[in-house]
Design a protein around this motif. Structure first.
Motif, mmCIF file in Angstrom:
data_model
loop_
_atom_site.group_PDB
_atom_site.id
_atom_site.type_symbol
_atom_site.label_atom_id
_atom_site.label_comp_id
_atom_site.label_asym_id
_atom_site.label_seq_id
_atom_site.Cartn_x
_atom_site.Cartn_y
_atom_site.Cartn_z
ATOM 1 N N TYR A 23 103.191 39.410 23.791
ATOM 2 C CA TYR A 23 102.020 38.593 23.476
ATOM 3 C C TYR A 23 101.627 38.792 22.028
ATOM 4 O O TYR A 23 101.535 39.912 21.546
ATOM 5 N N SER A 31 98.608 37.600 19.560
ATOM 6 C CA SER A 31 97.336 36.878 19.645
ATOM 7 C C SER A 31 97.052 36.112 18.369
ATOM 8 O O SER A 31 97.693 36.297 17.339
ATOM 9 N N LYS A 78 94.370 36.253 16.511
ATOM 10 C CA LYS A 78 93.988 37.178 15.451
ATOM 11 C C LYS A 78 95.200 38.056 15.182
ATOM 12 O O LYS A 78 96.008 38.296 16.080
ATOM 13 N N PHE A 79 95.306 38.575 13.983
ATOM 14 C CA PHE A 79 96.421 39.439 13.651
ATOM 15 C C PHE A 79 96.396 40.668 14.543
ATOM 16 O O PHE A 79 95.386 41.344 14.650
ATOM 17 N N SER A 80 97.536 40.923 15.225
ATOM 18 C CA SER A 80 97.448 41.866 16.328
ATOM 19 C C SER A 80 98.058 43.239 16.082
ATOM 20 O O SER A 80 98.190 44.015 16.998
ATOM 21 N N ASP A 111 100.194 32.811 20.228
ATOM 22 C CA ASP A 111 98.979 32.008 20.085
ATOM 23 C C ASP A 111 98.760 31.695 18.615
ATOM 24 O O ASP A 111 98.382 32.565 17.843
#
Lengths: 245, 383
Positions: A82, A84, A86-88, A161
């Protein structure tokens, strides 16, 4: 006929009286690059979170990687990656520390982590940045790294995402090359984007409007169906129907 | 064969592996953040030194002046006694009471000693003579303490004189300050600083470190991973527990060697009390992290509900016994109050576990309650 790795029917998510995702039904085949399109607020992220076992559906059913999204979400989590919106990754950790952390979370042995880290950094031409804190990397590099970390444990499906938000076109192309590589290795890619040119790179595309899937087919078939030259036009025709802001 | 297929076989070791990977990450976050690191190691040192040397609760350097219209042996004796006392800073004799009031209004004078006319004569003949103490009570605490000091000196002098004059009756009062014979305020605030520092590290830093993951979006990635929330939260608390013990040891060493505060009770028991309090404040930090979504809110929430009560209601600065009944009742739910009580009893008074069982049980009870709230409020999946 290939296997279906995602299969959902009538999946719905309500927040109070607001229906974020409204009875969506679709499936994704193994190895496919599946584009999940929609305007901001159309319900893409919520739908994706339900598929990843992060968000509990209000109603509906489905399976991801062969596991029930309601009862077996912990099993799903082991088999997906996954990335996301936002920078993950952790900005205050070094490149290799981020890789080791997520390798550890997915239960890989230290030996496997070390070997794969070397191979990955070599492949990305990142070997010199091994000890760099992630916050000092350019945005495009960070996103490539985040994607590599998301598929580090070789998941069956990777959920992205809006992975290319804010990145320049040249970097976006290179990012898509990475997506194709992953797909060739048999990883199914489920990607949301609002860059319409990117939707052309997908095998199939679904377009969400106001929480519902309004169209789902290959980009070529969608253009034909809506009598449009580009995906952008297809999207605009559908988006006009939107009643939500 | 895919690694993810391997995972089904190797489920046993995975939790430990995740836990170690996560604890490692948390330590690195703390080490990378130089400013925070400086605060958590520097804070106990600065606070102990600040409270120990700068913020002295004892009243010292009391400026005093005398008005003596008819100097004689006794008034001179009393004046000399006060002058030579180290708490007083002598301003000498003044020609009139009016001059003294003037000096007091300017803030140059804390205490005026006014003898009556013909002091010795009256005392010898009638057995009665008056001396008036005018204390500048714009700072009421300082005012009353100044007057008390002077009263004690005069009473002491009178006592001696009575014995010399062989007057058959004498009144003897003896005040003995037990546990803290020198009335050192460091005995009071050292346990208070422990309560405060551990609260700041455990509650504020833990809640902020969890909320930071929510705010930055990394929490979403962790939720989508096989990492269990329980593993994550437990791993989060480990570094702060370690740091808390380091700070606790720093405070103990500084107060023992620099401030000379004794450790009269069992060191082991003291560490047990600290461990319970650390668990309690860590749990409270976790509770806060389930209630707020922004780091700033976590800081404000912890400051209001944790730090201010420690300062105001725990007995660190203001004794609980002096509070209005309502506030006394309120202080009962302040964790630090019970910790400070227990530390005072063990460290200063040298008491054993049997004397602090109430404090220990209350703290354990609070921990269990907060843990229950935290578990109930923790969302398994994003709403």
């Amino acid at each position: 006929m290939t296997n279906k790795v995602i299969e959902v029917s009538n999946l719905t998510k309500k927040f109070g009286s607001f229906t974020a995702v409204n009875h969506i039904t679709f499936d994704v085949k193994e190895g496919e690059i599946f584009g999940f399109l929609g305007a901001n607020g159309a319900g893409k992220t919520t739908a994706m979170q339900m598929l990843c076992g992060i968000s509990m559906p209000t109603s509906g059913e489905g399976t991801v990687a062969g596991y029930d999204i309601i009862k077996e979400n912990e099993l799903i989590k082991r088999n997906i990656g996954y990335m996301s919106q936002k920078f993950s990754l952790y900005e205050d950790l070094k490149v290799w520390e981020n890789i080791r952390l997520f390798g550890g979370i997915y239960g890989l042995s230290n030996k496997v982590i070390a070997e794969k880290t070397d191979a990955l950094l070599k492949q990305l031409n990142f070997a010199e940045e091994r000890n760099t804190l992630v916050k000092y990397l350019p945005l495009g590099w960070k996103q490539k790294l985040a994607f590599s970390v998301a598929i580090f444990h070789e998941p069956k499906i990777v959920f992205l995402d809006e992975p290319t938000g804010g990145v320049d076109p040249a970097m976006r192309r290179r990012f898509w090359e990475m997506i194709y590589d992953a797909s060739e290795r048999g990883i199914t890619v489920f990607v949301t984007t609002h860059y319409m040119d990117e939707s052309e790179y997908c095998n199939r595309v679904s377009i969400m409007v106001d929480g519902r899937i309004e169209a789902l087919d290959t980009p070529a078939a969608l253009r034909h169906q809506f009598n449009a030259d580009t995906m952008d036009e297809v999207f605009r025709q559908l988006a006009r129907k939107a009643e939500r802001d | 064969m895919r690694y993810s297929d391997n995972l089904h076989v190797k489920q046993k070791g995975i939790k430990m592996k995740q836990f170690i990977a996560f604890v490692n990450k948390e330590f690195r976050h703390i080490i990378r953040d130089n400013r925070t690191l400086l605060i958590i190691i520097g804070m106990p040192i600065v606070e102990i030194l600040l409270f120990g040397f700068a913020i002295n609760m004892e009243v010292q350097n009391i400026t005093v002046a005398f008005y003596d219209p008819s100097p004689d042996a006794i008034t001179t004796g009393i004046t000399e006694r006060i002058k030579e006392n180290s708490y007083f800073n002598n301003q000498g004799n003044m020609p009139s009471v009016a001059k003294m009031e003037e000096a007091m209004q300017k803030g140059d004078l804390d205490l005026a000693v006014v003898f009556q006319q013909n002091f010795q004569e009256d005392l010898v003949q009638t057995g009665n003579a008056a001396v008036q103490l005018l204390a500048n009570s714009s700072d009421p605490n300082r005012g009353s303490i100044s007057a008390t000091y002077a009263t004690a000196i005069i009473a002491g002098y009178q006592q001696e004189q009575m014995e010399l004059m062989h007057i058959p009756f004498q009144i003897q009062t003896e005040n003995r300050m037990i546990y803290n014979p020198q009335m050192k305020s460091s005995y009071m605030f050292v346990p208070g600083i422990m309560g405060l520092v551990l609260m700041i590290i455990c509650t504020i830093m833990t809640s902020v470190s969890i909320v930071r993951e929510k705010e930055r979006g990394t929490m979403e990635v962790l939720l989508a991973s096989p990492l269990k929330q329980g593993t994550m939260i437990f791993a989060k608390t480990i570094p702060y527990m370690v740091i808390s013990f380091i700070d606790f040891i720093i405070i103990l060493l500084l107060s023992y060697f620099v401030l000379g505060v004794p450790i009269n009770g069992s060191l082991l028991l003291l560490f047990l009390v600290a461990l319970i309090y650390i668990s309690l404040t860590l749990t409270y930090g976790l509770t806060i992290s389930t209630l707020v979504d922004k780091q700033m809110n976590a800081v404000i929430f912890s400051a209001i509900t944790a730090m201010i009560p420690v300062l105001m209601l725990s007995g660190m600065i203001f004794p609980v016994g002096n509070m209005p009944v309502v506030l006394q009742a309120f202080s009962a739910i302040v964790p630090a109050r019970w910790f400070i009580d227990a530390v005072r009893k063990v460290m200063i008074q040298g008491q054993g576990l049997f004397m602090i069982w109430k404090e220990v049980l209350i703290m354990i009870g609070m921990t269990i309650f907060l843990l229950g709230v935290t578990i109930a409020k923790t969302k398994k999946r994003l709403e």
